[in-house]
Design an enzyme around this catalytic site. Structure first.
Site, PDB file in Angstrom:
ATOM      1  N   GLU A 463       0.856  -1.181   0.000  1.00 33.74           N
ATOM      2  CA  GLU A 463       0.000   0.000   0.000  1.00 33.74           C
ATOM      3  C   GLU A 463       0.899   1.240   0.000  1.00 33.74           C
ATOM      4  OE1 GLU A 463      -4.342   0.974   1.878  1.00 33.74           O
ATOM      5  OE2 GLU A 463      -3.364  -0.889   2.389  1.00 33.74           O
ATOM      6  N   GLU A 743      -1.857  -0.024  13.509  1.00 33.47           N
ATOM      7  CA  GLU A 743      -3.065   0.342  12.771  1.00 33.47           C
ATOM      8  C   GLU A 743      -4.322   0.021  13.574  1.00 33.47           C
ATOM      9  OE1 GLU A 743      -3.432  -1.899   9.142  1.00 33.47           O
ATOM     10  OE2 GLU A 743      -4.879  -0.486   8.300  1.00 33.47           O
TER      11      GLU A 743
HETATM   12  C1  BGC Z   1      -5.208   2.274   4.830  1.00 40.79           C
HETATM   13  C2  BGC Z   1      -5.739   3.310   5.767  1.00 40.79           C
HETATM   14  C3  BGC Z   1      -6.656   4.145   4.964  1.00 40.79           C
HETATM   15  C4  BGC Z   1      -7.805   3.234   4.671  1.00 40.79           C
HETATM   16  C5  BGC Z   1      -9.012   3.842   4.111  1.00 40.79           C
HETATM   17  C6  BGC Z   1      -6.349   1.391   4.475  1.00 40.79           C
HETATM   18  O1  BGC Z   1      -6.025   0.350   3.674  1.00 40.79           O
HETATM   19  O2  BGC Z   1      -4.137   1.589   5.333  1.00 40.79           O
HETATM   20  O3  BGC Z   1      -4.921   3.821   6.673  1.00 40.79           O
HETATM   21  O4  BGC Z   1      -6.988   5.378   5.442  1.00 40.79           O
HETATM   22  O5  BGC Z   1      -7.421   2.110   3.955  1.00 40.79           O
HETATM   23  O6  BGC Z   1      -9.914   3.707   5.031  1.00 40.79           O
END
Ligand code: BGC
Length: 866
Positions: A463, A743
Site C-alpha cells: 500500500e 493500525e
Molecule cells: C489504509 C488506511 C486508509 C484506509 C481507508 C487502508 O487500507 O491503510 O490507513 O486510510 O485504507 O480507510
C-alpha cells in the site's frame, strides 16, 4: 545582546534549486535578556560571501516581523548564487552584528526552460520488467571550469554519478508526485566532481512508483508509463565567461544495470559482477531513444525536502527461528533498508527478508505484508569485502531473516539505515511515566517511517499510499514533532493537482486508485470520503497555524473553497451530508465483528467534518481579508450547526448517536448547543465508564477524544484513557513491545493472536495523533491561533496526580520555546518557561482564572495549591 542564530530562505539555510525569484526570508534571534524583541531589520544581498559585491540593501526597516518576509530586491536569476545576511535592532536600541551569511541559488525557474529529451533504453520494452538501467555519456572538459550544475529527473527513480562517485545523498528521487502533471527535478553542484579532460556522467534509474507495482492489491503496474527514462541538463560555466549546456539525448548510451530487479514493495536484486564490469568498462552499451512525456507535464524544481538516510541503527540481537534460520532484530520498527558487508566467491548470494514482527511463537511473520515481498538478493562479485545497500526500494521492518549469507554471519556486518524526508526534528517531550515516554517515541518513529516524500498510511505492505485521512488526523502531531512546512506544502501541491473538477478529493494523493477495477465495490469510481477529503482544508489550516506563513492559505484557498462547495452540493439542504461512500470512523472498536467501519453513522461524521471545513474556510477568508467570503461561510456554518442540532439532539439535549466518537466530535467541533454541553460531557464520560475506562474510537474520533474531555472540564477522564494499560489503549500496545504505532488497537490481541493479516500494519501513525495532546495539554505548549506560527505561545499545562513532571520543548520558527512543570510537594507546583526572542506567551494553570502574559525570556513560577 541580541544575536541572529539562524537565517532561512524559503525554509532552508543554504540551498540550491530554489523555485522562485522572490523567496521569503525568516530568522531566529537570541538574547540573554528577558523581554527582548526586534524593532527593526536590515537585509543585504550580495553575489559573494564576503559581501564585497552587494546587489541589494533593504536599509533599516522599522518592523518587528522576523518571519516570512518576501524578498523585495531585484528578482533572483536562475543558476546564480546569492548570499543573504540580516541584522536587527532590538527594543533597547541595540544593533546586532550581521548574521552569518547563507546562500541560495535558484534553479531553472521557468518550467518551459527544461526542453530536454527523456531517454530510455531501446531494450526497455517489457512493461513487466523491473530492471535498473545505466545511462551514460562521456564529456570532455577542455577549458577551466568556474562552476557546474546538474538538473536531473526521471520517469522512475534515479541517482546521478560522475566519474564513479555518487552526487548528492538524495534517495528515491525525484520522489512521488502526480507524474501526469508535476515532475520534480533535483539540482546538484557538480563543480568538484568534474575534472579536466574526460568525465563519465552516469544516471542510474529504476522503475520506482512510475512504472513499478503500485497498490499491490489491485494488481496494477505501469500506472504512469511503461518505460523507465531519465532527463538531465548540465550547465558548464567556464572561467572565460562562456557557458555550455549538456543534455540527455540520442547520443547517450544505455545498459541493463547491476540492479536486475527493483520494486518499491518487493525489494531488489543486485548483481555485483555487473557493477564490477561497469567499473572496468566492460559493459556492452546500446542505443537509447527519446520517449515522450504526457502533454502539459510541468517539470519543476524539487519543492519539498529530499529523501535522505537520516540515521543508522545497530542490530540488537541475533535470534533463531524453528528452522534454525538467523533473524536479526534491530530493536526498532523502521523504514529504510539494511546495509551490509560480505565477502565470498563470485556468484555467492546474500538473501534477506524483512518483517515488522515475529509471530507470537517466535516465527518470522510476513503475512501482513500482503503481496509486498520486501526481499533483497545480492550476488557477490568476489572482490574482497563488498558493501551494499539497496538503490530503488525501501522496506518497513524491525526483523531481518537471513536466508543466505556466505561465510560467518556477524552482526557487525549489518546496519539498518533509516530513510525519510529530511525535516528538522523540532519537538521533545518527556514526563515521569516511562510508558508515556515510550508512546511518544513510538509516535515519532511512526512519523519517521511514514514521511517518505509523501505522508503514507504505512511503509511495509503493498500500500504505502498517501491516504488523505491518515495525514489529516496526524498533521497536528507531525507539525509538533518536525518542521513539516515544505513537506506538506509540496504534498498540498500534489493534492491540488489531483482535485476533481467538481471539487472532490481522491482517497489517496498521488491518486493511484482512480483505476481500481469495478470488482472493488468500495473504491471503484469513488472519491471524497468525509474526514479524508477534508485533508484539503485541515492540512493547510494546521500548517498555517504551526508555521504562520500566509502563503500556505493563499495557495490553497481556491482548492479549499472548491472542496467545501463539493460538500455543500452533496449535503441535504446544504446541511446534512447523508449521501455517498465514507470510510467513517475507520477501524473503530465499536465496529461490527470483522468490519472496518465504526458504529458512528456516516451522515453524522460527514456533517461534522463538513461543518469543520466550512469553519476553517471562514477563518481562512478572514486571515486573507476576504470579508464577503467570511460572511458567507459564517452564515453557512450557522445553517449547518442548526440543522445538526435538529437532526442529532433531542429537545431535552440527548445526543442521539450513542458512541464515544460522536460525543467527542460534537463537543470538540463545538456543534453541541451550549445548554447541552454538560449533558453531552456526562454521557461521554458514561460511555467511557461503560467500557471500564477504555476507548472505542477509530480514525476520526481518536484524535479529538482527550481534547474533547479536557476542553470540557474532564481532564481526569482524558488521563484515565491516556494512562490505561489494558486493551484497548495507547499504552496497551506499548506494553506489548510496540516501537511504532499500530493500525489496530488489537493488532496483537491480549491472547497473543493477531488481527487479520489483510489489514494489520504495525507502523500506522493515525492513532499517534494523541501526540498533539501530549504536547498541548500534558506538557502544555501550543501555538496561539490568534497569532500563529508561535509568534504567540500558549502554555496551558494540565498537571495530573499520576505525573510528577512533564516537559516539552519546540523549535518554533522563533527559536526554542519550552515548558517544564513539576510537583515540588503535595501543595506546590512549579513551571519553568522559555519564550523565544521576538515572541510572547500567555500561561495558565488549570486552577487559574486569568492568563499571565510574558515577553521573551526565561521564567519560573510557583503555585501553592488549595
Ligand atoms: C489504509 C488506511 C486508509 C484506509 C481507508 C487502508 O487500507 O491503510 O490507513 O486510510 O485504507 O480507510
Amino acid at each position: 545582546m541580541i544575536t541572529i542564530t539562524h537565517v532561512f530562505c524559503d525554509g532552508y539555510e543554504n540551498s540550491i534549486g530554489l523555485d522562485t525569484p522572490k523567496p521569503t526570508l525568516s530568522w531566529r534571534l537570541a538574547s540573554d535578556e528577558n523581554g527582548t524583541a526586534q524593532t527593526a531589520y536590515e537585509i543585504e544581498t550580495a553575489s559573494d560571501e564576503k559581501f564585497s559585491q552587494t546587489i541589494w540593501q533593504s536599509g533599516p526597516i522599522e518592523s518587528s516581523q522576523s518571519q516570512h518576509l518576501t524578498y523585495s530586491g531585484p528578482e533572483l536569476k536562475p543558476h546564480t548564487r546569492y548570499w543573504f545576511r540580516i541584522r536587527v535592532r532590538d527594543n533597547t536600541g541595540n544593533l546586532s552584528n550581521w548574521s552569518d551569511p547563507i546562500f541560495v541559488e535558484p534553479a531553472l525557474l521557468n518550467d518551459g526552460e527544461w526542453g530536454t529529451p527523456f531517454i530510455s533504453s531501446v531494450l526497455d520494452t517489457d512493461p513487466n520488467a523491473s530492471s535498473g538501467w545505466y545511462f551514460r555519456k562521456t564529456i570532455n572538459l577542455s577549458k577551466e571550469l568556474c562552476f557546474a550544475r546538474a538538473y536531473a529527473t526521471a520517469l522512475g527513480v534515479y541517482e546521478l554519478n560522475i566519474n564513479n562517485f555518487r552526487c548528492g545523498n538524495n534517495r528515491l528521487s525525484p520522489g512521488w508526485t502526480n507524474y501526469n502533471r508535476r515532475l520534480l527535478y533535483q539540482s546538484y553542484d557538480i563543480t568538484r566532481e568534474l575534472a579536466a579532460g574526460e568525465n563519465t556522467i552516469l544516471l542510474h534509474a529504476g522503475p520506482g512508483w512510475y512504472k513499478g507495482d503500485i497498490a499491490g492489491w489491485i494488481g496494477k503496474r505501469c500506472f504512469y508509463g511503461n518505460r523507465t527514462a531519465v532527463s538531465m541538463l548540465i550547465l558548464l560555466a567556464y572561467t572565460d565567461g562562456t557557458r555550455e549546456w549538456i543534455r540527455t539525448g540520442s547520443d547517450w548510451k544505455s545498459s541493463p544495470s547491476a540492479v536486475s530487479y527493483a520494486e518499491i514493495y518487493h525489494g531488489e536484486k543486485y548483481d555485483a559482477g555487473i557493477a564490477k564490469s561497469l567499473k572496468n568498462n566492460l559493459l556492452q552499451w546500446t542505443q537509447v531513444e527519446e520517449v515522450s512525456v504526457v502533454s502539459g507535464l510541468r517539470i519543476l524544481s524539487q519543492d519539498g525536502p529530499l529523501v535522505l538516510p537520516r540515521e543508522e541503527l545497530r542490530p540488537k540481537a541475533l535470534l533463531r527461528d524453528s528452522e534454525g534460520k538467523a533473524i536479526i532484530d534491530f530493536g526498532q520498527n523502521l523504514t529504510g533498508w539494511v546495509r551490509f558487508t560480505v565477502s565470498g566467491e563470485p556468484g555467492d548470494r546474500v538473501h534477506l527478508r524483512h518483517a515488522e514482527i515475529l509471530h507470537p511463537e517466535g516465527e518470522f511473520y510476513t503475512a501482513n505484508l500482503r503481496s509486498a515481498r520486501q526481499e533483497i538478493e545480492y550476488i557477490l562479485s568476489g572482490d574482497g569485502t563488498e558493501e551494499y545497500q539497496p538503490f530503488f526500494t525501501f522496506q518497513g521492518f524491525r526483523y531481518v531473516r537471513v536466508e543466505e549469507y556466505p561465510g560467518e554471519l556477524r552482526l557487525d556486518n549489518f546496519t539498518a539505515v533509516v530513510v525519510h524526508s529530511a525535516m528538522e526534528e523540532t519537538g521533545r517531550f518527556a514526563c515521569s511515566i516511562p510508558l508515556l515516554n515510550q508512546l511518544h517515541h513510538n509516535i515519532k518513529w511512526g512519523m519517521k517511517g511514514n514521511f517518505l516524500d509523501i505522508p503514507t498510511d504505512c511503509p511495509q505492505r503493498d500500500e504505502r499510499l498517501g491516504w488523505t485521512g491518515d495525514a489529516q488526523v496526524f498533521i497536528r502531531t507531525a507539525c509538533l514533532l518536525m518542521n513539516t512546512t515544505s513537506f506538506f506544502r509540496k504534498w498540498l501541491r500534489d493534492m491540488r493537482s489531483e482535485q476533481l473538477e467538481n471539487g472532490g478529493i481522491p482517497f489517496v494523493i498521488p491518486d493511484v486508485l482512480k483505476e481500481v477495477p469495478d470488482t472493488d465495490e468500495i473504491l471503484a469510481g469513488s472519491h471524497s470520503s468525509t474526514g479524508w477529503g477534508d485533508a484539503m482544508t485541515i492540512c493547510p489550516w494546521e500548517l498555517y497555524l504551526q508555521c504562520g506563513d500566509i502563503r500556505i492559505l493563499q495557495e490553497n484557498y481556491t482548492a479549499m473553497s472548491n472542496w467545501v462547495a463539493y460538500m455543500r452540493r452533496e449535503a441535504r439542504n446544504e446541511a446534512i451530508w447523508d449521501s455517498g461512500f465514507h470510510f467513517g470512523d475507520w477501524v473503530a472498536i465499536d465496529a461490527k465483528e470483522g468490519s472496518y467501519f465504526g458504529a458512528t453513522p456516516n451522515d453524522f461524521t460527514a456533517t461534522v467534518f463538513y461543518a469543520n471545513s466550512v469553519d476553517i474556510l471562514r477563518k481562512t477568508a478572514q486571515v486573507l481579508g476576504k470579508a464577503d467570503d467570511e460572511l458567507q461561510y459564517a452564515g453557512l456554518y450557522e445553517h449547518i450547526a442548526e440543522a445538526f442540532r435538529e437532526e442529532y439532539f433531542t429537545h431535552s439535549g440527548r445526543l442521539a448517536v450513542s458512541t464515544q466518537t460522536a460525543h467527542a466530535l460534537a463537543l470538540h467541533f463545538k456543534l453541541t448547543p451550549k445548554e447541552f454541553v454538560p449533558r453531552t460531557v456526562d454521557s461521554l464520560v458514561r460511555l467511557i465508564e461503560a467500557e471500564k475506562n477504555h476507548l472505542t474510537t477509530g480514525f476520526l474520533g481518536t484524535p479529538y477524544l482527550c481534547a474533547a474531555l479536557s476542553e470540557n472540564g474532564r481532564p481526569d477522564v482524558a488521563y484515565r484513557l491516556l494512562l490505561q494499560e489494558d486493551y484497548p489503549s495507547w499504552l496497551y500496545q506499548v506494553k506489548q513491545g510496540a516501537t511504532t504505532i499500530w493500525e489496530h488497537w488489537d493488532g496483537i490481541k491480549p491472547d497473543g493472536s493477531l488481527w487479520s493479516p489483510d489489514m494489520n500494519s504495525f507502523n500506522h501513525y493515525a492513532y499517534g495523533s494523541v501526540g498533539a495532546w501530549l504536547y498541548n495539554r500534558v506538557a502544555g505548549i501550543s501555538e496561539d491561533e490568534h497569532d500563529p506560527g508561535y509568534r504567540a505561545i500558549l502554555f496551558e499545562p494540565l498537571p495530573d496526580d499520576q505525573l510528577t513532571y512533564a516537559e516539552s520543548s519546540l523549535n518554533t520558527p522563533y527559536g526554542e520555546a519550552s515548558i517544564r512543570w513539576e510537583k515540588l510537594n503535595d501543595s506546590t507546583v512549579r513551571a519553568e518557561l522559555k519564550v523565544p526572542v521576538n515572541a510572547k506567551a500567555r500561561f495558565k494553570w488549570p486552577w487559574d482564572t486569568e492568563y499571565t502574559h510574558f515577553e521573551s525570556g526565561l521564567y519560573r513560577l510557583e503555585k501553592r495549591l488549595g
